[in-house]
Design a protein around this motif. Structure first.
Motif, PDB file in Angstrom:
ATOM      1  N   PRO A 184       4.532  11.678   0.621  1.00  0.00           N
ATOM      2  CA  PRO A 184       5.888  12.190   0.898  1.00  0.00           C
ATOM      3  C   PRO A 184       6.981  11.151   0.657  1.00  0.00           C
ATOM      4  O   PRO A 184       8.112  11.502   0.308  1.00  0.00           O
ATOM      5  CB  PRO A 184       5.823  12.577   2.382  1.00  0.00           C
ATOM      6  N   THR A 185       6.649   9.857   0.863  1.00  0.00           N
ATOM      7  CA  THR A 185       7.651   8.799   0.718  1.00  0.00           C
ATOM      8  C   THR A 185       7.079   7.642  -0.100  1.00  0.00           C
ATOM      9  O   THR A 185       5.879   7.582  -0.391  1.00  0.00           O
ATOM     10  CB  THR A 185       8.106   8.269   2.093  1.00  0.00           C
ATOM     11  N   GLU A 186       7.935   6.709  -0.436  1.00  0.00           N
ATOM     12  CA  GLU A 186       7.573   5.569  -1.284  1.00  0.00           C
ATOM     13  C   GLU A 186       6.495   4.701  -0.638  1.00  0.00           C
ATOM     14  O   GLU A 186       6.557   4.386   0.552  1.00  0.00           O
ATOM     15  CB  GLU A 186       8.833   4.739  -1.532  1.00  0.00           C
ATOM     16  N   ALA A 212       3.698   3.090   3.912  1.00  0.00           N
ATOM     17  CA  ALA A 212       4.872   3.743   3.335  1.00  0.00           C
ATOM     18  C   ALA A 212       6.178   3.174   3.881  1.00  0.00           C
ATOM     19  O   ALA A 212       6.225   2.568   4.956  1.00  0.00           O
ATOM     20  CB  ALA A 212       4.810   5.251   3.591  1.00  0.00           C
ATOM     21  N   SER A 246       8.440   4.809   5.100  1.00  0.00           N
ATOM     22  CA  SER A 246       8.775   5.584   6.302  1.00  0.00           C
ATOM     23  C   SER A 246       8.122   5.040   7.563  1.00  0.00           C
ATOM     24  O   SER A 246       8.414   5.514   8.662  1.00  0.00           O
ATOM     25  CB  SER A 246       8.340   7.037   6.109  1.00  0.00           C
ATOM     26  N   LYS A 305       2.291   7.724  11.939  1.00  0.00           N
ATOM     27  CA  LYS A 305       3.446   6.842  12.030  1.00  0.00           C
ATOM     28  C   LYS A 305       3.048   5.633  12.862  1.00  0.00           C
ATOM     29  O   LYS A 305       2.722   5.746  14.044  1.00  0.00           O
ATOM     30  CB  LYS A 305       4.611   7.577  12.686  1.00  0.00           C
ATOM     31  N   SER A 352       9.637   0.330   7.519  1.00  0.00           N
ATOM     32  CA  SER A 352       8.633   0.322   6.450  1.00  0.00           C
ATOM     33  C   SER A 352       7.453  -0.597   6.748  1.00  0.00           C
ATOM     34  O   SER A 352       7.608  -1.681   7.323  1.00  0.00           O
ATOM     35  CB  SER A 352       9.279  -0.102   5.128  1.00  0.00           C
ATOM     36  N   GLU A 394       6.164   7.045  -5.246  1.00  0.00           N
ATOM     37  CA  GLU A 394       5.549   7.881  -4.208  1.00  0.00           C
ATOM     38  C   GLU A 394       4.122   8.257  -4.562  1.00  0.00           C
ATOM     39  O   GLU A 394       3.502   9.086  -3.885  1.00  0.00           O
ATOM     40  CB  GLU A 394       6.370   9.167  -4.002  1.00  0.00           C
TER      41      GLU A 394
END
Length: 376
Positions: free
Chosen positions: A16-18, A36, A38, A62, A67, A299
């Motif tokens: 979903p993210t870098e 990531a 995020s 998470k 980052s 990504e």
């Protein structure tokens, strides 16, 4: 997507993210982790059957507020360590992802890299040039060093688990004795940010990458100044890893992954898919049969079968020793010579400008930093 000459059809996985960093498990080649921008950590399984290879995201969570900048695993593969822009260090179970311990404010500035020394000790480096040693069983750091004026870009520990190599944005290779907790030696200032380092040639050489696209080589225990340099890249080198003692892989700002042979130094091939954005991460499996790298976007990650790649490159390496002008290397040799001539001209121009400025007493600093690595 631009097609490349070798292994540009391996499996990809999208996020979903870098993706900022990646790391294989040290005891199995079928698992790697991706961090990531995020703050999420992804557990990725490699499925390799007789017909095809694929990758699947087994777990995501998470783990940091900002980052994830670097990932490490203990030698037994039981624990994962992550560091972040949020200045924290966290230790988790590889199997469950459950938190084991954390250092909420481990550094005063964002942490950029880490290195696992053994099952209990790790080293971390931050954006302000600080390096710290930690024992997971203790609440405070074991030692703190501040011998660099710019960010710490990479940390590598020798097999003796005593010698810690660090590269920095100021352009120095700094060596610490982990057991004695003291500075061993620092190199002269190079002309560009040093972005990564690897120990090669059975522990007798160290190779460092730069944001100017030049590779610097140091003899082991002779870290004061470089012994050799190779200006074969057209732009900055973001990351670096090794396939064996004489084959390395570079991830570059032009979105290309390059394989190089060492001594003599030669760019052998561009491998994998090519994108337009810099290669953020490279990681090899414990048996070096797999390579993970940034793919066509930041990504996504791609898997390259380096077991077959090493066979092909070693065959080409032997062949090139007998016939220097074969078609595979013709264009590369022209590009390398062009880059070398350009580098020589830049060096000449810098020398001329230095000779006109006799009042500059700060000889530690390079005349100009053309490129700086951007951190997220």
């Amino acid at each position: 997507m631009v097609s490349t000459s070798l292994f540009d059809d391996g499996p990809e996985i999208e996020f979903p993210t870098e993706i900022m960093c990646s790391r294989f498990c040290p005891i199995t080649r079928d698992l790697f982790l991706a961090g990531a921008i995020s703050g999420h950590l992804h557990w990725i399984k490699i499925n390799d059957d007789e017909n095809e290879q694929s990758m699947s995201n087994e777990r995501s969570m998470k783990v940091h507020k900002k980052s994830v900048r670097a990932i490490g695993l203990t030698p037994d593969g039981q624990s994962i360590i992550t560091v972040s822009k949020d200045k924290s260090i966290k230790l988790r179970s590889t199997e469950t992802g459950k938190m084991i311990t954390k250092y909420k404010r481990a550094h005063d500035s964002p942490i950029n890299c880490l290195c696992i020394v053994d099952n209990c000790v790790l080293a971390t480096g931050d954006d302000d040039g600080y390096v710290k040693l930690w024992d997971y069983r203790q609440k405070k750091s074991l030692a703190e060093f501040h011998d660099c004026d710019d960010y710490i870009s990479d940390l590598t520990c020798a097999n003796d688990r005593r010698t810690l190599l660090t590269t920095s944005g100021e352009g120095t290779l700094t060596v610490y004795n982990v057991r004695k907790k003291k500075l061993q030696i620092q190199s002269e200032l190079m002309d560009s940010d040093l972005t990564a380092c690897q120990i090669v040639k059975d522990g007798t050489k160290v190779v460092c990458s730069t944001m100017e696209g030049v590779l610097y080589f140091f003899n082991w225990k002779e870290f004061g100044n470089m012994s050799d340099r190779f200006p074969g890249h057209p732009g900055g080198i973001e990351c670096l890893t090794s396939l064996d003692q004489s084959l390395i892989v570079t991830g570059c700002e032009d979105g290309k992954i390059r394989c190089l042979s060492l001594y003599p130094h030669r760019i052998m091939s561009i491998v994998g898919r090519t994108g337009s954005m810099p290669i953020q991460t490279l990681s090899t499996s414990c048996d070096t049969d797999y390579l993970i790298g940034t793919s066509t976007s930041q990504e996504s990650l791609q898997l390259i079968d380096t077991q077959q790649l090493k066979i092909i490159l070693n065959k080409k390496k032997k062949k090139s020793g007998k016939q220097q002008d074969n078609s595979f290397f013709a264009d590369l040799e022209i590009n390398e010579q062009t880059e070398f001539d350009d580098e020589q001209q830049r060096s000449s121009d810098e020398s001329d400008s230095d000779s006109d400025d006799d009042d500059d007493d700060d000889i530690r600093k390079p005349p100009k930093k053309k490129k700086k690595k951007v951190h997220f």
